[in-house]
Design an enzyme around this catalytic site. Structure first.
Site, PDB file in Angstrom:
ATOM      1  N   ARG A  65      -8.030  30.220  -7.331  1.00 23.51           N
ATOM      2  CA  ARG A  65      -8.918  29.495  -6.418  1.00 23.51           C
ATOM      3  C   ARG A  65     -10.361  29.982  -6.548  1.00 23.51           C
ATOM      4  O   ARG A  65     -11.301  29.183  -6.580  1.00 23.51           O
ATOM      5  CB  ARG A  65      -8.427  29.643  -4.980  1.00 23.51           C
ATOM      6  CG  ARG A  65      -7.224  28.785  -4.726  1.00 23.51           C
ATOM      7  CD  ARG A  65      -6.599  28.953  -3.356  1.00 23.51           C
ATOM      8  NE  ARG A  65      -5.564  27.918  -3.212  1.00 23.51           N
ATOM      9  CZ  ARG A  65      -4.827  27.722  -2.125  1.00 23.51           C
ATOM     10  NH1 ARG A  65      -4.978  28.505  -1.065  1.00 23.51           N
ATOM     11  NH2 ARG A  65      -3.941  26.758  -2.088  1.00 23.51           N
ATOM     12  N   TYR A  83      -7.872  20.430  -7.482  1.00 19.62           N
ATOM     13  CA  TYR A  83      -6.761  21.291  -7.929  1.00 19.62           C
ATOM     14  C   TYR A  83      -6.819  22.711  -7.362  1.00 19.62           C
ATOM     15  O   TYR A  83      -7.790  23.081  -6.731  1.00 19.62           O
ATOM     16  CB  TYR A  83      -6.560  21.248  -9.438  1.00 19.62           C
ATOM     17  CG  TYR A  83      -7.657  21.625 -10.400  1.00 19.62           C
ATOM     18  CD1 TYR A  83      -8.743  22.388 -10.053  1.00 19.62           C
ATOM     19  CD2 TYR A  83      -7.555  21.200 -11.734  1.00 19.62           C
ATOM     20  CE1 TYR A  83      -9.698  22.731 -11.005  1.00 19.62           C
ATOM     21  CE2 TYR A  83      -8.512  21.534 -12.684  1.00 19.62           C
ATOM     22  CZ  TYR A  83      -9.583  22.304 -12.307  1.00 19.62           C
ATOM     23  OH  TYR A  83     -10.508  22.640 -13.237  1.00 19.62           O
ATOM     24  N   GLU A  84      -5.736  23.430  -7.530  1.00 22.08           N
ATOM     25  CA  GLU A  84      -5.550  24.754  -6.894  1.00 22.08           C
ATOM     26  C   GLU A  84      -5.656  24.670  -5.370  1.00 22.08           C
ATOM     27  O   GLU A  84      -6.182  25.572  -4.729  1.00 22.08           O
ATOM     28  CB  GLU A  84      -6.556  25.783  -7.431  1.00 22.08           C
ATOM     29  CG  GLU A  84      -6.499  26.040  -8.914  1.00 22.08           C
ATOM     30  CD  GLU A  84      -5.135  26.511  -9.409  1.00 22.08           C
ATOM     31  OE1 GLU A  84      -4.341  27.011  -8.599  1.00 22.08           O
ATOM     32  OE2 GLU A  84      -4.872  26.348 -10.610  1.00 22.08           O
ATOM     33  N   GLY A  85      -5.114  23.598  -4.816  1.00 21.38           N
ATOM     34  CA  GLY A  85      -5.216  23.381  -3.366  1.00 21.38           C
ATOM     35  C   GLY A  85      -6.457  22.568  -3.078  1.00 21.38           C
ATOM     36  O   GLY A  85      -7.568  23.044  -3.311  1.00 21.38           O
TER      37      GLY A  85
END
Lengths: 593, 593
Positions: free
Chosen positions: B294, B433-435
């Site tokens: 993140r 992406y990545e949350g």
């Protein structure tokens, strides 16, 4: 996902916010009444949904191609255009004497919103014809009207605006295309033009180019530019088409979006042309087309945002992830507060942008057709003030909402097949063309705000204050306070700018403030219009009329806007006052450092 | 236009703002000193400029292709990766025992900023290897470390994170891939995974997949997920490669941007896998990778914004249109106030995002390596609080600045050949992406803010107040007032949220506030960091050190930020308090109405 034209919202905005009913009293629109408005919107929406929407992805995928001096549009586009013209959609607002339906501009804008939503690349074609119609109606000779205007109105031919050259974009004064008089009264046009939207295509037999160029003896700069008309095929006195004229598309651009719209590089090599209007006044003539086109581009911003919103909402209703904080059950993502907030803010901004654009459209209609000179002047002031805002604020909303639409889809939003990405790509052109949004902001603070000594701005502020006094009927506390603060911010910023404008030494301060001022007035005007919509909804509810859930939604929508958008005013105000001196300290060396 | 790595700004941010010099004292980075930092950044920048940047457009145009279960990357990518690995860039922060250089994470992030700027699609490949390295270092067995970790560190093999399934995106608890134990202690992995970045490629002989799946007896939901390792080719005990494992890419996605990065649909059909870490604790193990990833994605946001900024600045310095308001001469557009403002705001936001990300990196290093337990806890709190902000705020800046970069180019920005449009397309993935950034905001208000009773947030506010007391050394009036207001807003919002968090009935209020709170803290933290950079610059100037023009630029930059960004706080605060009840009134019917 298929697009559904928001006919009810369009009619609501025209009536409750833009005040289109005033137009009936002008006598300028003999056929217009509320019933006809509804019928036009329904029919436009249906055409957009059924004919134009299915071609949207086709246009994105195929684009347009240019081979041997001819542009071929994407499959289905040419046929759709012919259906569009046959349906009378090219002549909605054109005068009856030219074969038009003489309906309000505002109604035409609302109908075209559905066209741009369904297929933004397609919509540009008739949009540019409308601009050519405006210019010929204002400046064309009788013969030009008979030959060209009527065929643009019927849609038999299309129009193109031909301004930009490689070295002359925002600065049209730098253009160098030339027009040399011929012995028969015509002109020979020579030069290269770029970014010519629908400059060539295969949908009609002829294309009417409205071209800016210089006469041989013209003064340099913006005061030496004249407007010419050159058509793809020469036209005989009987209206039949003759030889191909000496201009052609050299190539079509490979663009980020609106692939279905051919953006042409055009070469004019002694093309036969006619002068339109007065020599050396081409730029001001062109601005007649441009102002209408700017408002139309604002509507494109609304349209692409609406399309992106509908797509995102449909996905959010289907896509189940996690559990609802409200019910505890497995939930579609629309039931997660952050997604609900995102969609609510999207809807509120779209409604505000639509209200700004359609109100500007009604103002434009009244500026021409109000019975009384004072009234016409008032509405002309409102139209002038709002045109740059409608263009810039709404197209910024287009980009922002399209981006939010991608985000609602999560990873699927980044996959082209999903469709959300196309809106994000398509939307990005609208803040750029017909004068970048930076140019709009400079037009607002440099010309529109002060041309009448600030009268139009003061009138707007006064109107907003009237609405403020009515808001306590609907809300207590924050939603009222926020509008009060917002109006105060507009007032402060307006006074600051009028002061600064009066001092030539502060020219850089004014320009440094331009973007923030436009955004400030847009934010607040949008809120003011949603508030008026909410007040109208309340009155309907009190009268026991209409769909209660839908009307309650209008009341909540203003609150969403007040909580999420109106708060921006203090930041806009700070940026208005940043001053040119700070930007001077941000030298090129500092920027590059 | 070619990219130039902002080595001086990176070093300045690491030292003056992120406080990287604290790391030398920890003893955890034996080779680290300021000189080495400079050398690493120089060398990384050079590699990015010379090897990666020239492949950026190639990757965009060619994309990656998947034929017969094998992905071929764009021309030049595989060779560039091998050069990258040979240069030691895959092991910068990895421990020495695994062959790494054991340098600070923060320095690695700064070096990777140049990689992502030069070629975002390429940078994803080593970025995901770093995540796999993190997970294996934390949870791998000795044998797994010997076989896989060392080869990921050397770059001989790459890593992939394999989480998402069609029905399980943000909600990983819904995933259904299974892992069945085999008699030899291995597992057979079956399922379909989507959005697998660099899941297959032709740059290395082997690829290490870190896969989430369920054991046969696992409980449903998030507590029944385990982490497995499956490599593309089976590995013999001596490390040599055996048969191809039973998984393969089915297709690569057709995406809006980062075309050079193969995004794979992967099918696992009884693939041989090893368990990593403890059964049913896969999700928490994966979060170790995810937190690092993140922060790395936040740096991608900075990187793409920097690239877009440089491209726009170069154009603005070349493109002459109109006359300067300052000098009256024909001027490049960078000399028009609105363009200068745009570029200045871009630069200020990039600097703030870079400071947030690199400060989070230093906090992460100190959280692991500070000598004292209390200190480690303090920095862990700071790291946790800032990770979602670094990810979300910086990637929003990436999209916003890339969009501003297109706008600076005018019509040319919309033409793909110009290059600005690619950044706008590439940037759009990072908030997803990545949350998604919405997930980051929920993580911030739902977990990070309150996990320590608000202690980390209070410590941050206290630190900001210290800076506020120092600001009058540099500024009078507005720039100081704006920081004071901003800190007060963070304090108010934090107290409001901690209160709301304490009441389970207000869960929807908290979630409705999440996005605005993250943006608020990001806006203010960014300003606080720029202010600290300005104070440092002042001290250098006073000491007669450094480049005066460049240092003065840091002082102006905070003022630009204060005038254009800090004012947003009142709007953020309004949105924090909007409440879940308002969103409940915005029902699906109202949204769809």
């Amino acid at each position: 996902m298929t697009y559904r034209a928001p006919v009810r919202d369009l009619a609501f905005t025209l009536q409750a916010v833009a005040g289109i009913d005033r137009l009936a009293a002008t006598g300028a629109f003999p056929d217009y009444d509320a019933e006809l408005m509804g019928a036009v919107l329904e029919a436009a929406g249906q055409f957009s949904e059924e004919v134009l929407e299915p071609l949207n992805r086709v246009g994105d995928r195929h684009g347009a191609t240019c081979v041997d001096g001819n542009v071929a549009t994407a499959p289905g586009f040419a046929d759709a255009y012919r259906q569009f013209a046959a349906g009378g959609w090219t002549g909605l607002s054109a005068p009856a004497h030219a074969g038009g339906q003489q309906l309000p501009k505002a109604l035409e804008l609302a109908a075209y919103e559905t066209v741009h939503s369904a297929n933004m690349a397609f919509g540009l074609c008739p949009m540019l014809s409308l601009a050519a119609i405006e210019a010929l109606e204002a400046f064309g000779t009788k013969a030009q009207k008979a030959t060209y205007l009527t065929r643009l109105v019927s849609g038999e031919w299309t129009g193109a605006m031909v301004l930009t050259e490689p070295q002359a974009g925002s600065d049209l004064g730098a253009l160098t295309a030339t027009a040399t008089p011929n012995s028969d009264g015509s002109y020979s046009l020579t030069g290269q033009k770029i970014f010519i939207t629908w400059g060539d295509h295969d949908a009609t037999d002829n294309i009417v180019h409205m071209v800016l160029a210089r006469l041989p003896d013209a003064p340099p700069g913006p005061k030496g530019i004249s407007l010419f008309l050159a058509s793809k095929y020469l036209v005989s006195p009987d209206g039949s088409l003759g030889a191909r004229n000496a201009f052609r598309p050299v190539s079509v651009e490979h663009k980020l979006g609106i692939h279905g719209s051919p953006t042409c590089v055009m070469a004019y090599e002694g093309a036969t042309a006619e002068l339109v209007g007065r020599p050396n006044e081409g730029l001001s003539h062109m601005f007649v087309m441009m102002n209408a086109a700017r408002l139309a581009v604002g509507v494109e911003g609304v349209a692409i945002a609406e399309r992106a919103f509908q797509h995102a909402l449909a996905y959010a209703r289907e896509r189940v992830q996690g559990r609802s904080v409200w019910t505890g059950a497995a939930a579609p993502i629309v039931d997660h507060p952050d997604v609900r907030r995102t969609l609510s803010v999207m809807k509120a901004k779209i409604a505000a942008a639509r209200a700004i654009c359609l109100s500007t459209g009604v103002a434009a209609d009244l500026a021409r057709h109000a019975p009384d000179e004072t009234e016409r002047k008032f509405w002309k002031g409102r139209e002038d003030l709002f045109t740059p805002i409608a263009k810039a604020w709404s197209t910024d909303v287009g980009v922002e909402v399209a981006s939010m639409g991608v985000q609602v889809h999560g990873g699927m939003g980044f996959i082209e097949e999903t469709g959300a990405a196309q809106y994000y790509r398509d939307a990005r052109i609208a803040p750029i063309y017909e004068g970048t949004n930076g140019i709009q902001a400079m037009d607002l603070v440099g010309r529109k705000l002060s041309q009448d000594g600030g009268e139009a701005a003061r009138a707007l502020i006064a109107d907003m204050k009237v609405t403020l006094t009515e808001l306590p009927r609907l809300y207590v506390g924050k939603p009222v306070e926020r509008m009060a603060n917002a109006i105060e911010a507009v007032e402060d910023a307006t006074l600051w700018l009028l002061d600064a404008k009066a001092d030539p030494a502060r020219a850089a301060d004014v320009l440094a403030a331009a973007d923030a001022y436009l955004k400030l007035v847009g934010d607040v005007a949008g809120g003011w219009m949603l508030a008026r919509g909410a007040l109208w909804a309340r009155a309907e509810l009190d009268a026991g009329q209409g769909d209660p859930g839908w009307l309650e939604g209008k009341i909540a929508l203003y609150e969403v806007y007040a909580a999420n958008v109106l708060g921006h005013v203090s930041s806009r105000l700070a940026a208005v006052g940043q001053g040119g001196a700070l930007l001077e300290r941000m030298t090129v060396e500092v920027l590059a450092g």
